[in-house]
Design a protein around this motif. Structure first.
Motif, PDB file in Angstrom:
ATOM      1  N   GLU A   1       0.834  -1.199   0.000  1.00  0.00           N
ATOM      2  CA  GLU A   1       0.000   0.000   0.000  1.00  0.00           C
ATOM      3  C   GLU A   1       0.879   1.263   0.000  1.00  0.00           C
ATOM      4  OE1 GLU A   1      -3.235  -0.114  -0.325  1.00  0.00           O
ATOM      5  OE2 GLU A   1      -3.403  -2.287  -0.097  1.00  0.00           O
TER       6      GLU A   1
ATOM      7  N   GLU B   1       3.565   2.337   2.802  1.00  0.00           N
ATOM      8  CA  GLU B   1       3.792   1.127   3.587  1.00  0.00           C
ATOM      9  C   GLU B   1       5.131   0.521   3.154  1.00  0.00           C
ATOM     10  OE1 GLU B   1       0.957  -2.601   4.775  1.00  0.00           O
ATOM     11  OE2 GLU B   1       1.134  -2.195   2.626  1.00  0.00           O
ATOM     12  N   SER B   2       5.922   0.071   4.113  1.00  0.00           N
ATOM     13  CA  SER B   2       7.177  -0.589   3.747  1.00  0.00           C
ATOM     14  C   SER B   2       6.874  -1.977   3.188  1.00  0.00           C
ATOM     15  CB  SER B   2       8.104  -0.699   4.952  1.00  0.00           C
ATOM     16  OG  SER B   2       7.645  -1.692   5.848  1.00  0.00           O
TER      17      SER B   2
ATOM     18  N   ASP C   1       6.387  -4.341   6.100  1.00  0.00           N
ATOM     19  CA  ASP C   1       5.075  -4.180   6.738  1.00  0.00           C
ATOM     20  C   ASP C   1       3.966  -4.791   5.885  1.00  0.00           C
ATOM     21  OD1 ASP C   1       6.211  -2.912   8.922  1.00  0.00           O
ATOM     22  OD2 ASP C   1       5.613  -0.891   8.301  1.00  0.00           O
ATOM     23  N   ALA C   2       4.064  -4.618   4.560  1.00  0.00           N
ATOM     24  CA  ALA C   2       3.070  -5.205   3.660  1.00  0.00           C
ATOM     25  C   ALA C   2       3.102  -6.732   3.748  1.00  0.00           C
ATOM     26  CB  ALA C   2       3.324  -4.753   2.222  1.00  0.00           C
TER      27      ALA C   2
ATOM     28  N   ARG D   1       1.404  -7.726   6.998  1.00  0.00           N
ATOM     29  CA  ARG D   1      -0.040  -7.479   6.928  1.00  0.00           C
ATOM     30  C   ARG D   1      -0.724  -8.503   6.037  1.00  0.00           C
ATOM     31  NH1 ARG D   1      -2.649  -5.474   3.037  1.00  0.00           N
ATOM     32  NH2 ARG D   1      -0.887  -4.368   2.107  1.00  0.00           N
TER      33      ARG D   1
END
Length: 140
Positions: free
Chosen positions: A40, A43-44, A47-48, A51
């Protein structure tokens, strides 16, 4: 360009988890693929990855190491998709298919992967081999 993050979860039996993409998916329908998805805005990549794995299979990633970056044309307009693939060698929880992205989850050995005709990318067996090798190194 679209950026994605995908994880190859490796278990203690040196198998790698893949999801069978749902028939409604525009890219690689009914093909076995890494667990993951789009990064996203703001977003790193890491992190993606965390998630997407949490949303799709309900586990919390505790260790992920980068393996490869693969570029390929997208399904709609030919826009390039850059996929960052990680070896996920530790997580909390038991992987379960908790969304509609995949119709099935399955653990594969490297030899089984190499024999699949409906794999979402011909480089996956080699990348999965790297993931298993990393698992063996890090879990000693």
């Amino acid at each position: 360009m679209t950026t994605t993050a995908g994880g190859l979860l490796v278990n203690s039996e040196h198998q790698v988890l893949f999801g069978l993409r749902a028939a409604w998916k525009t890219a690689w329908p009914e093909h076995w693929d890494a667990i993951g998805g789009r990064v996203e805005p703001a977003e790193s990549i890491e992190d993606a990855l965390e998630r997407e794995i949490s949303e799709e299979i309900g586990v919390t990633v505790t260790r992920a190491d980068p393996l490869a970056v693969v570029e390929h044309p997208g399904p709609d307009d030919g826009q390039i998709i850059r996929s960052h693939i990680f070896a996920v060698t530790a997580w909390i929880g038991e992987p379960q298919n908790i969304c509609d992205e995949h119709t099935e989850l399955r653990w594969f050995s490297i030899d089984e992967l190499a024999g699949l005709e409906n794999l979402a990318g011909d480089g996956y067996p080699a990348i999965a081999r790297q993931a298993v090798s990393l698992y063996r190194t890090t879990m000693r």
